[in-house]
Design a protein around this motif. Structure first.
Motif, PDB file in Angstrom:
ATOM      1  N   ARG A 127    -135.568   1.033  67.976  1.00  0.00           N
ATOM      2  CA  ARG A 127    -136.104   2.030  67.052  1.00  0.00           C
ATOM      3  C   ARG A 127    -136.538   3.257  67.835  1.00  0.00           C
ATOM      4  O   ARG A 127    -137.106   3.142  68.911  1.00  0.00           O
ATOM      5  CB  ARG A 127    -137.279   1.460  66.248  1.00  0.00           C
ATOM      6  N   THR A 128    -136.244   4.446  67.269  1.00  0.00           N
ATOM      7  CA  THR A 128    -136.529   5.669  68.020  1.00  0.00           C
ATOM      8  C   THR A 128    -138.027   5.854  68.171  1.00  0.00           C
ATOM      9  O   THR A 128    -138.808   5.502  67.275  1.00  0.00           O
ATOM     10  CB  THR A 128    -135.952   6.926  67.332  1.00  0.00           C
ATOM     11  N   VAL A 129    -138.438   6.411  69.301  1.00  0.00           N
ATOM     12  CA  VAL A 129    -139.854   6.648  69.573  1.00  0.00           C
ATOM     13  C   VAL A 129    -140.399   7.708  68.611  1.00  0.00           C
ATOM     14  O   VAL A 129    -141.490   7.584  68.078  1.00  0.00           O
ATOM     15  CB  VAL A 129    -140.050   7.103  71.038  1.00  0.00           C
ATOM     16  N   SER A 130    -139.591   8.733  68.343  1.00  0.00           N
ATOM     17  CA  SER A 130    -140.106   9.870  67.570  1.00  0.00           C
ATOM     18  C   SER A 130    -140.244   9.562  66.084  1.00  0.00           C
ATOM     19  O   SER A 130    -141.225   9.956  65.461  1.00  0.00           O
ATOM     20  CB  SER A 130    -139.228  11.093  67.778  1.00  0.00           C
ATOM     21  N   THR A 131    -139.287   8.869  65.475  1.00  0.00           N
ATOM     22  CA  THR A 131    -139.344   8.680  64.028  1.00  0.00           C
ATOM     23  C   THR A 131    -139.374   7.216  63.598  1.00  0.00           C
ATOM     24  O   THR A 131    -139.590   6.921  62.419  1.00  0.00           O
ATOM     25  CB  THR A 131    -138.123   9.338  63.338  1.00  0.00           C
ATOM     26  N   GLY A 132    -139.105   6.296  64.535  1.00  0.00           N
ATOM     27  CA  GLY A 132    -139.102   4.888  64.170  1.00  0.00           C
ATOM     28  C   GLY A 132    -137.844   4.442  63.446  1.00  0.00           C
ATOM     29  O   GLY A 132    -137.745   3.311  62.970  1.00  0.00           O
ATOM     30  N   ARG A 172    -130.967   2.654  80.543  1.00  0.00           N
ATOM     31  CA  ARG A 172    -132.109   1.742  80.435  1.00  0.00           C
ATOM     32  C   ARG A 172    -133.352   2.444  80.979  1.00  0.00           C
ATOM     33  O   ARG A 172    -133.305   3.084  82.033  1.00  0.00           O
ATOM     34  CB  ARG A 172    -131.797   0.505  81.283  1.00  0.00           C
ATOM     35  N   ILE A 173    -134.447   2.352  80.266  1.00  0.00           N
ATOM     36  CA  ILE A 173    -135.711   2.878  80.805  1.00  0.00           C
ATOM     37  C   ILE A 173    -136.821   1.828  80.673  1.00  0.00           C
ATOM     38  O   ILE A 173    -136.733   0.939  79.825  1.00  0.00           O
ATOM     39  CB  ILE A 173    -136.170   4.173  80.086  1.00  0.00           C
ATOM     40  N   GLU A 174    -137.796   1.949  81.517  1.00  0.00           N
ATOM     41  CA  GLU A 174    -138.990   1.107  81.406  1.00  0.00           C
ATOM     42  C   GLU A 174    -139.981   1.837  80.510  1.00  0.00           C
ATOM     43  O   GLU A 174    -140.084   3.073  80.555  1.00  0.00           O
ATOM     44  CB  GLU A 174    -139.616   0.874  82.781  1.00  0.00           C
ATOM     45  N   LEU A 175    -140.711   1.091  79.702  1.00  0.00           N
ATOM     46  CA  LEU A 175    -141.615   1.742  78.754  1.00  0.00           C
ATOM     47  C   LEU A 175    -142.718   2.530  79.463  1.00  0.00           C
ATOM     48  O   LEU A 175    -143.190   3.549  78.955  1.00  0.00           O
ATOM     49  CB  LEU A 175    -142.218   0.709  77.803  1.00  0.00           C
ATOM     50  N   SER A 200    -130.955  -6.523  76.907  1.00  0.00           N
ATOM     51  CA  SER A 200    -132.243  -6.764  77.543  1.00  0.00           C
ATOM     52  C   SER A 200    -132.991  -5.512  77.977  1.00  0.00           C
ATOM     53  O   SER A 200    -133.799  -5.563  78.872  1.00  0.00           O
ATOM     54  CB  SER A 200    -132.020  -7.665  78.772  1.00  0.00           C
ATOM     55  N   CYS A 201    -132.711  -4.359  77.365  1.00  0.00           N
ATOM     56  CA  CYS A 201    -133.429  -3.152  77.774  1.00  0.00           C
ATOM     57  C   CYS A 201    -134.769  -3.066  77.061  1.00  0.00           C
ATOM     58  O   CYS A 201    -134.821  -3.147  75.841  1.00  0.00           O
ATOM     59  CB  CYS A 201    -132.628  -1.907  77.450  1.00  0.00           C
ATOM     60  N   PRO A 202    -135.847  -2.833  77.819  1.00  0.00           N
ATOM     61  CA  PRO A 202    -137.140  -2.621  77.147  1.00  0.00           C
ATOM     62  C   PRO A 202    -137.118  -1.324  76.320  1.00  0.00           C
ATOM     63  O   PRO A 202    -137.706  -1.234  75.259  1.00  0.00           O
ATOM     64  CB  PRO A 202    -138.129  -2.525  78.302  1.00  0.00           C
ATOM     65  N   GLY A 203    -136.393  -0.350  76.846  1.00  0.00           N
ATOM     66  CA  GLY A 203    -136.261   0.924  76.124  1.00  0.00           C
ATOM     67  C   GLY A 203    -134.982   1.603  76.538  1.00  0.00           C
ATOM     68  O   GLY A 203    -134.383   1.240  77.556  1.00  0.00           O
ATOM     69  N   ILE A 204    -134.548   2.560  75.744  1.00  0.00           N
ATOM     70  CA  ILE A 204    -133.340   3.309  76.111  1.00  0.00           C
ATOM     71  C   ILE A 204    -133.594   4.808  75.969  1.00  0.00           C
ATOM     72  O   ILE A 204    -134.439   5.244  75.181  1.00  0.00           O
ATOM     73  CB  ILE A 204    -132.114   2.920  75.249  1.00  0.00           C
ATOM     74  N   ASN A 215    -135.293  11.772  72.977  1.00  0.00           N
ATOM     75  CA  ASN A 215    -134.180  10.853  72.733  1.00  0.00           C
ATOM     76  C   ASN A 215    -134.423   9.501  73.400  1.00  0.00           C
ATOM     77  O   ASN A 215    -133.718   9.114  74.319  1.00  0.00           O
ATOM     78  CB  ASN A 215    -132.872  11.447  73.259  1.00  0.00           C
ATOM     79  N   THR A 216    -135.453   8.834  72.921  1.00  0.00           N
ATOM     80  CA  THR A 216    -135.753   7.520  73.478  1.00  0.00           C
ATOM     81  C   THR A 216    -135.975   6.547  72.335  1.00  0.00           C
ATOM     82  O   THR A 216    -136.350   6.939  71.230  1.00  0.00           O
ATOM     83  CB  THR A 216    -137.029   7.564  74.347  1.00  0.00           C
ATOM     84  N   ALA A 217    -135.709   5.289  72.615  1.00  0.00           N
ATOM     85  CA  ALA A 217    -135.929   4.252  71.610  1.00  0.00           C
ATOM     86  C   ALA A 217    -136.470   3.012  72.306  1.00  0.00           C
ATOM     87  O   ALA A 217    -136.236   2.806  73.495  1.00  0.00           O
ATOM     88  CB  ALA A 217    -134.633   3.934  70.877  1.00  0.00           C
ATOM     89  N   ILE A 218    -137.214   2.212  71.540  1.00  0.00           N
ATOM     90  CA  ILE A 218    -137.860   1.036  72.112  1.00  0.00           C
ATOM     91  C   ILE A 218    -137.169  -0.227  71.582  1.00  0.00           C
ATOM     92  O   ILE A 218    -136.826  -0.304  70.401  1.00  0.00           O
ATOM     93  CB  ILE A 218    -139.359   1.018  71.734  1.00  0.00           C
ATOM     94  N   GLY A 219    -136.949  -1.174  72.481  1.00  0.00           N
ATOM     95  CA  GLY A 219    -136.320  -2.432  72.093  1.00  0.00           C
ATOM     96  C   GLY A 219    -137.269  -3.281  71.257  1.00  0.00           C
ATOM     97  O   GLY A 219    -138.445  -3.423  71.582  1.00  0.00           O
TER      98      GLY A 219
END
Length: 735
Positions: free
Chosen positions: A667-672, A710-713, A688-692, A656-660
DNA sequence: GAGCACTGC
């Protein structure tokens, strides 16, 4: 084989003397049906406290003799129940068959009487073992046990008791135990063969919750294997008996009629496309043409309900002015409503007024409102449907089933004759499915699959499922569990998996806790996980208060502003628990604080109970944990510490992560797939989150991430979990 | 710019 115990036709349940005398004229000299004192039952878990406190007091006052006197008084009433009148015949079937399916309508007395008949029989034959009666809801288990203890003439917890989460009212003497489905499943995990019981009664089986379905599967495997002596009674309120009967080798089906009043059915001549408008019109029409009595309207969701209430508030006055009709007073009812507003629905209304309740499905099974004479049914409901391939939940508005329509109509006939207005055509009603799709067929089965693995089931696809959730669902769950480290490459449960199965949490959250115990931030993570596992903790403020409440929440969570909802929950918890918990009058201080932030008081009390339970479990499970994990800690604004906590969550929710994106979308990491931060999130306005990372992915009008952090990539590579592609291949080949 | 309903040794 089917035995119809009563001869009378099933369409007319009411004897002449039970029928209400006809009112002279609807609005002249109105003879309103007398309200029964307190029929209100709400799923308030505080109620369990009330019951147990009350019974504790009783223990000191009530003597054996007065208990017996009370029981013999109640016996007169018991004898009038349809089930009681057919006692001997029912018991003959139960005695001579290993499994019996009993269909009893509302008011038949099946849930209170059948278990007592069996208890008498156990005493009579001096048989060992006790009786378990399962219920889908906690309040039901507590109320039934309380009532049955009175009828049996014993103190609650003596021969008759109950067992629900956070509250156990049983002793070594208990022979008849009411318990929630979940509780019996827990017992199954501990005591594989349920040796303690000689009879298991599954009540409300027609509701087909995931947990009820699982129990049915376990029971079948037990009677086919190590427990051929175990007697099983499946009780259901609707005519879905065949499926239960077939599952248990064509067990006999008994029908017992209920005691409810006639409800006259009305349909639309032509379908409507504006359901809120149709509901309003229908209510106004009832108000003008029918005798006094409250109206219960079923609508699919909060949006429609709020809309209906707003419209009704505007027009009520004009409608009442025009003609001498009662003033309509509209009320909303749904689970996310603040408790104070929910309570309004149950207060009787005084004067020449008519209460109109616009409700979700909550009023279909969980809540009973007294005084309802008319039901208006939109024929719609909202369901959460799990998409296994996408790992996301969709919230859909769908037509109800015939069984559900009947249940809704029945709400008009609880106290007297009633009328039900279905806002669809009769021909469309006939096209509806007989039963709703069982929950297990549209749910994430990761948790059930882990439970089965813990139980030692290897071949999950061919287990004795009452309803097989399907190959896709099972394989996805297996893969998920492998990725969480609960299963090894051969599909066998790992030590980690064992621990996960024992924690009363969804596997993802269990996995987070285990990680936290390894890296030394267990205490903080337990607090956050406790908040996450309580539904409706943060309530939805009304539109007028919304911005103000959001502002207040933001101002209290310094770190939450930057790091998101999980950290905010911890900050709110810290204020509630540490700052407000200290003062003399901590209760009222806490209540006021919750009110101002639109936080559920009951919710936070549950958070504390979950937290206490989790701390006890963790102490037992992770004996080797490092010092410092034990003591409870407030969270600061130290980014090192916060990163550590969020990385723990990442091990459970790496999917359950997505990239800014440069355009500030995600967009989700797993499916885009594109995904948006839910407006209820702290991070909704934060661009301003690099990822969530999020604990929930729901599709309504579009894909929303809920409980967002918020997560860092770089964290994505740091957090190591089992690989995806390999796992899928290995698990499906080893099954 | 949005929220069906339950539940766990």
């Amino acid at each position: 084989m089917a035995a119809n115990i009563n001869n009378s036709t099933s369409s007319n349940y009411v004897s002449k003397k039970q029928k209400l005398r006809k009112n002279v004229h609807p609005f002249m000299g109105v003879t309103r049906t007398k309200r029964t004192s307190k029929v209100i039952r709400f799923n308030d878990s505080n109620e369990s406290d009330l019951v147990s406190e009350q019974s504790l007091k009783e223990k000191n006052v009530v003597t054996y003799k007065s208990l017996k006197n009370r029981a013999s008084d109640l016996l007169k009433m018991r004898k009038t129940l349809p089930v009681y009148q057919n006692k001997r015949e029912i018991m003959t079937y139960i005695e001579s068959n290993p499994v019996v399916v009993l269909i009893g309508e509302t008011g038949s007395g099946k849930s209170t009487q059948i278990p007592q008949f069996i208890l008498e029989q156990l005493y009579g034959t001096k048989k060992h073992g006790s009786i378990a009666v399962t219920q889908p809801r906690r309040v039901a288990a507590i109320n039934l046990a309380t009532r049955v203890a009175q009828e049996h003439g014993c103190k609650l917890g003596d021969q008759v008791g109950y067992s629900v989460r956070f509250d156990n009212m049983t002793t070594a003497r208990t022979r008849l135990k009411y318990l929630t489905d979940g509780m019996l499943l827990r017992e199954l995990m501990m005591n594989r063969e349920l040796k303690e019981y000689s009879v298991v009664v599954i009540d409300e089986a027609h509701e087909r919750t995931v947990l009820t379905d699982l129990i049915l599967g376990f029971l079948k495997s037990l009677i086919q294997g190590p427990r051929p002596d175990l007697k099983i009674i499946v009780m259901s309120a609707t005519l879905q008996a065949e499926k239960f009967s077939e599952f248990f080798n064509n067990a006999p089906i008994l029908f017992v009629e209920g005691r409810k009043f006639d409800v006259k059915q009305y349909y639309l001549k032509a379908p409507t496309d504006d359901i809120v408008d149709a509901v309003i019109r229908c209510c106004v029409q009832i108000n003008q043409c029918e005798q006094l009595g409250d109206i219960l309207c079923f609508l699919p969701g909060q949006e429609e309900i709020d809309k209906a209430v707003t419209i009704m508030e505007k027009i009520a006055k004009y409608v009442a002015d025009e003609t001498p009709v009662p003033l309509i007073v509209p009320y909303p009812l749904y689970a996310a409503l603040p408790p104070i507003q929910q309570a309004l629905v149950f207060a009787p209304i005084k004067g020449f007024k008519r209460k109109v309740v616009f409700s979700t499905n909550i009023a279909e099974t969980s809540v009973t409102i007294s005084g309802v004479k008319f039901v208006v049914d939109s024929g719609l409901r909202k369901v959460k449907v799990w998409r296994h391939q996408l790992g996301l939940a969709t919230l859909l508005t769908v037509p109800i089933s015939q069984a559900s329509a009947m249940q809704r109509s029945g709400r008009a006939g609880r106290e007297s004759e009633g009328k039900s207005f279905r806002l669809y055509c009769e021909s469309d009603y006939l096209k509806l499915p007989k039963q709703s799709e069982p929950e297990i067929a549209r749910s994430d089965v990761t948790s059930p699959v882990l439970m089965l693995k813990r139980y030692g089931i290897n071949d999950l696809l061919n287990w004795t499922w009452f309803e097989n959730p399907g190959k896709d669902a099972v394989l996805m769950a297996l893969q998920e569990l492998y990725e969480l480290g609960a299963l090894n490459t051969r599909g066998k449960i790992t030590k980690r998996g064992e621990q996960m199965a024992l924690l009363p949490l969804q596997p993802h959250l269990s996995s987070v806790l285990i990680k936290a115990s390894e890296v030394g931030c267990l205490s903080q993570v337990i607090d956050i996980v406790s908040c996450l596992s309580v539904e409706n903790l943060l309530l939805n403020p009304s539109p007028e208060e919304r911005d103000e409440v959001n502002e207040r929440r933001l101002s209290l969570s310094n770190a939450g502003k930057r790091y998101g909802d999980l950290i905010m929950l911890k900050e709110l918890f810290d204020i509630y628990f540490y700052e407000l918990g200290k003062s003399q009058d901590s209760n009222s201080e806490r209540n006021d604080w919750c009110k101002g932030l639109c936080i559920s008081v009951r919710g936070f009390k549950n958070v504390i109970r979950v937290r206490d339970q989790l701390r006890v479990y963790c102490k037992r499970l992770f004996s080797s944990i490092s010092e410092g994990n034990e003591e409870s800690k407030k969270i600061g604004e130290d980014s090192e510490e916060i990163s550590k906590i969020l990385k723990c969550f990442l091990t459970g929710f790496i999917k359950n992560t997505a990239i800014g994106m440069p355009d500030r979308s995600y967009r989700t990491v797993s499916t885009g797939e594109p995904i948006s931060i839910h407006p209820s999130s702290m991070l909704f306005l934060n661009k301003s989150c690099p990822g969530i990372m999020y604990t929930e992915y729901v599709f309504t009008t579009k894909g929303y991430a809920r409980n967002v952090s918020r997560i860092e990539l770089s964290w994505l590579q740091e957090v190591v979990t089992n690989g995806t592609a390999v796992a899928k291949q290995k698990i499906s080949s080893s099954k």
